[in-house]
Motif scaffolding. Structure first.
Motif, PDB file in Angstrom:
ATOM      1  N   PRO A  49      -9.248   8.153  -5.789  1.00  0.00           N
ATOM      2  CA  PRO A  49      -8.255   7.496  -4.946  1.00  0.00           C
ATOM      3  C   PRO A  49      -7.413   8.527  -4.196  1.00  0.00           C
ATOM      4  N   GLU A  50      -7.261   8.327  -2.887  1.00  0.00           N
ATOM      5  CA  GLU A  50      -6.472   9.253  -2.075  1.00  0.00           C
ATOM      6  C   GLU A  50      -5.033   8.770  -2.029  1.00  0.00           C
ATOM      7  N   LEU A  51      -4.140   9.507  -2.676  1.00  0.00           N
ATOM      8  CA  LEU A  51      -2.736   9.116  -2.790  1.00  0.00           C
ATOM      9  C   LEU A  51      -1.846  10.274  -2.350  1.00  0.00           C
ATOM     10  N   TYR A  52      -0.604   9.949  -1.997  1.00  0.00           N
ATOM     11  CA  TYR A  52       0.368  10.976  -1.616  1.00  0.00           C
ATOM     12  C   TYR A  52       1.193  11.345  -2.846  1.00  0.00           C
ATOM     13  N   PRO A  53       0.984  12.537  -3.409  1.00  0.00           N
ATOM     14  CA  PRO A  53       1.644  12.884  -4.666  1.00  0.00           C
ATOM     15  C   PRO A  53       3.160  13.027  -4.551  1.00  0.00           C
ATOM     16  N   PHE A  54       3.669  13.334  -3.362  1.00  0.00           N
ATOM     17  CA  PHE A  54       5.105  13.540  -3.183  1.00  0.00           C
ATOM     18  C   PHE A  54       5.859  12.226  -2.962  1.00  0.00           C
ATOM     19  N   LEU A  55       5.116  11.102  -2.864  1.00  0.00           N
ATOM     20  CA  LEU A  55       5.729   9.786  -2.750  1.00  0.00           C
ATOM     21  C   LEU A  55       5.635   9.049  -4.081  1.00  0.00           C
ATOM     22  N   SER A  56       6.485   8.068  -4.259  1.00  0.00           N
ATOM     23  CA  SER A  56       6.405   7.237  -5.464  1.00  0.00           C
ATOM     24  C   SER A  56       5.216   6.296  -5.353  1.00  0.00           C
ATOM     25  N   GLY A  57       4.881   5.661  -6.477  1.00  0.00           N
ATOM     26  CA  GLY A  57       3.805   4.686  -6.447  1.00  0.00           C
ATOM     27  C   GLY A  57       4.096   3.559  -5.478  1.00  0.00           C
ATOM     28  N   MET A  58       5.334   3.058  -5.481  1.00  0.00           N
ATOM     29  CA  MET A  58       5.710   1.973  -4.582  1.00  0.00           C
ATOM     30  C   MET A  58       5.647   2.415  -3.128  1.00  0.00           C
ATOM     31  N   GLU A  59       6.115   3.639  -2.843  1.00  0.00           N
ATOM     32  CA  GLU A  59       6.062   4.140  -1.461  1.00  0.00           C
ATOM     33  C   GLU A  59       4.618   4.269  -0.986  1.00  0.00           C
ATOM     34  N   ASN A  60       3.723   4.695  -1.882  1.00  0.00           N
ATOM     35  CA  ASN A  60       2.306   4.765  -1.527  1.00  0.00           C
ATOM     36  C   ASN A  60       1.772   3.388  -1.148  1.00  0.00           C
ATOM     37  N   LEU A  61       2.050   2.378  -1.981  1.00  0.00           N
ATOM     38  CA  LEU A  61       1.534   1.034  -1.695  1.00  0.00           C
ATOM     39  C   LEU A  61       2.123   0.475  -0.405  1.00  0.00           C
ATOM     40  N   ARG A  62       3.401   0.690  -0.160  1.00  0.00           N
ATOM     41  CA  ARG A  62       4.008   0.210   1.086  1.00  0.00           C
ATOM     42  C   ARG A  62       3.396   0.896   2.300  1.00  0.00           C
ATOM     43  N   HIS A  63       3.090   2.192   2.144  1.00  0.00           N
ATOM     44  CA  HIS A  63       2.455   2.929   3.233  1.00  0.00           C
ATOM     45  C   HIS A  63       1.091   2.325   3.567  1.00  0.00           C
ATOM     46  N   PHE A  64       0.285   2.047   2.533  1.00  0.00           N
ATOM     47  CA  PHE A  64      -1.048   1.498   2.779  1.00  0.00           C
ATOM     48  C   PHE A  64      -0.966   0.042   3.240  1.00  0.00           C
ATOM     49  N   ALA A  65       0.051  -0.689   2.776  1.00  0.00           N
ATOM     50  CA  ALA A  65       0.189  -2.095   3.164  1.00  0.00           C
ATOM     51  C   ALA A  65       0.430  -2.245   4.659  1.00  0.00           C
ATOM     52  N   VAL A  66       1.080  -1.252   5.269  1.00  0.00           N
ATOM     53  CA  VAL A  66       1.345  -1.306   6.711  1.00  0.00           C
ATOM     54  C   VAL A  66       0.038  -1.343   7.505  1.00  0.00           C
ATOM     55  N   MET A  67      -1.023  -0.775   6.931  1.00  0.00           N
ATOM     56  CA  MET A  67      -2.312  -0.704   7.629  1.00  0.00           C
ATOM     57  C   MET A  67      -3.080  -2.019   7.581  1.00  0.00           C
ATOM     58  N   ILE A  68      -2.596  -2.976   6.782  1.00  0.00           N
ATOM     59  CA  ILE A  68      -3.284  -4.261   6.626  1.00  0.00           C
ATOM     60  C   ILE A  68      -2.343  -5.371   7.094  1.00  0.00           C
ATOM     61  N   ASN A  69      -2.809  -6.198   7.984  1.00  0.00           N
ATOM     62  CA  ASN A  69      -1.955  -7.269   8.503  1.00  0.00           C
ATOM     63  C   ASN A  69      -1.577  -8.265   7.406  1.00  0.00           C
ATOM     64  N   GLY A  70      -0.319  -8.643   7.405  1.00  0.00           N
ATOM     65  CA  GLY A  70       0.118  -9.756   6.566  1.00  0.00           C
ATOM     66  C   GLY A  70       0.351  -9.453   5.106  1.00  0.00           C
ATOM     67  N   ILE A  71       0.500  -8.166   4.743  1.00  0.00           N
ATOM     68  CA  ILE A  71       0.751  -7.823   3.341  1.00  0.00           C
ATOM     69  C   ILE A  71       2.263  -7.818   3.105  1.00  0.00           C
ATOM     70  N   SER A  72       2.731  -8.727   2.279  1.00  0.00           N
ATOM     71  CA  SER A  72       4.159  -8.871   2.008  1.00  0.00           C
ATOM     72  C   SER A  72       4.552  -8.055   0.779  1.00  0.00           C
ATOM     73  N   GLN A  73       5.859  -7.912   0.579  1.00  0.00           N
ATOM     74  CA  GLN A  73       6.350  -7.257  -0.631  1.00  0.00           C
ATOM     75  C   GLN A  73       5.942  -8.047  -1.864  1.00  0.00           C
ATOM     76  N   GLU A  74       5.864  -9.368  -1.709  1.00  0.00           N
ATOM     77  CA  GLU A  74       5.432 -10.215  -2.829  1.00  0.00           C
ATOM     78  C   GLU A  74       4.018  -9.859  -3.258  1.00  0.00           C
ATOM     79  N   ARG A  75       3.136  -9.594  -2.268  1.00  0.00           N
ATOM     80  CA  ARG A  75       1.760  -9.216  -2.608  1.00  0.00           C
ATOM     81  C   ARG A  75       1.733  -7.843  -3.273  1.00  0.00           C
ATOM     82  N   ILE A  76       2.549  -6.920  -2.792  1.00  0.00           N
ATOM     83  CA  ILE A  76       2.623  -5.602  -3.420  1.00  0.00           C
ATOM     84  C   ILE A  76       3.063  -5.736  -4.876  1.00  0.00           C
ATOM     85  N   ASP A  77       4.100  -6.535  -5.103  1.00  0.00           N
ATOM     86  CA  ASP A  77       4.590  -6.741  -6.475  1.00  0.00           C
ATOM     87  C   ASP A  77       3.516  -7.394  -7.344  1.00  0.00           C
ATOM     88  N   GLU A  78       2.727  -8.275  -6.732  1.00  0.00           N
ATOM     89  CA  GLU A  78       1.668  -8.969  -7.476  1.00  0.00           C
ATOM     90  C   GLU A  78       0.605  -7.992  -7.965  1.00  0.00           C
TER      91      GLU A  78
END
Length: 303
Positions: A87-116
């Protein structure tokens, strides 16, 4: 909705004058874990890269949830999540920051989906920590969370237990089974840990030299190679009698191994007794997947 989520038909890949992949065909069904095994140079990684759109096949078709990726690539990929190699991840970011970064690349991904997906992979307590502090198993889980963001129907995991300790391997195995059984995902797993594939997967494809040798359920694969181990007295006479009745597969010390044929075992036993041979022990044995793999691939080592 069709139970078939991934369909591969007549897949070929030619590079220069070399045919790397030769007419692969298989189908994956909703809610199953499918093992993909191949020795070094078999074409396993090349096949996975074609499945996820990283390289184009020379010929053949790949359908994801009924969509031909050569014609409807973007729509098809919305049904697919994958981790190819690590898995390609950004080590200097938190886990949540990584997921939010990748979520921006996919249309319609809400914070609720990230939390899920965070809850799904059991990472709630560490999402605000930097990825550089994560263990390998936690990075794998975060990578899977990333792959699950878009609610895929098919998840492809390349060596998901690679580098994990025994405890981490057990956890990953249970998690993959959970995704298939409880979430209804189709999970394709490539691995060199044959014992884990045997415990984890419903069906297995074995590929060698660019061709699929067998596709079947793990239980059916092993049952087809069931063995019968005999301990006889006198040994030499017992072996001679058995060799007239069936094929001797191997001989180790006092043991003689034959194929298991349900309807014939009683007759073989009777013939041995009539010839004056005492049957001291007779055991049915299923081979390990590793033994079957080596037999089918002619002793080639796995990736």
């Amino acid at each position: 909705m069709s139970d078939v989520t991934l369909s591969v038909q007549g897949l070929r890949k030619v590079i220069g004058k070399r045919t790397i992949i030769k007419d692969l065909s298989f189908e994956l069904k909703r809610g199953e874990v499918f093992g993909f095994l191949g020795p070094n140079g078999a074409g396993k990684t090349t096949t996975i890269r074609m499945l996820v759109g990283l390289i184009k096949p020379t010929s053949g078709t790949i359908h994801i949830c009924g969509l031909d990726i050569s014609k409807h690539f973007t729509r098809a990929m919305r049904h697919l999540g994958c981790i190819v190699e690590n898995p390609e991840l950004y080590p200097f970011l938190s886990g949540m920051e990584n997921l939010r970064h990748f979520a921006v690349m996919i249309n319609g991904i809400s914070q609720e989906r990230i939390d899920e997906v965070v809850r799904l992979v059991g990472m709630q307590d560490r999402m605000n920590d930097k990825v550089s502090t994560y263990s390998l198993g936690m990075r794998q889980r975060l990578g899977i969370a990333q792959a699950l963001l878009g609610k895929p129907d098919v998840l492809i995991l390349d060596e998901p237990t690679n580098g994990l300790d025994p405890s981490g391997i057990r956890e990953m195995r249970a998690f993959i089974r959970f995704l298939a059984e409880e979430e209804g995902l189709t999970v394709l797993v490539s691995s060199h840990l044959l014992h884990e594939i045997q415990l984890m997967c419903d069906r297995v494809a074995i590929i060698s030299k660019g061709e699929i040798i067998r596709v079947d359920s793990v239980n059916s694969l092993l049952a087809s190679e069931e063995r019968l181990v005999w301990r006889l007295m006198p040994h030499a006479l017992g072996k001679e009698v058995l060799s007239e009745l069936t094929t001797i597969i191997s001989e180790t010390g006092e043991n003689v191994t034959t194929a298991y044929v349900d309807h014939a075992v009683g007759e073989w036993n009777r013939k041995l007794v009539e010839a004056g041979v005492s049957v001291l022990e007779m055991n049915r044995r299923l081979p390990a997947l590793e033994d079957l793999f080596l037999e089918l691939t002619g002793g080639e080592t796995i990736d």
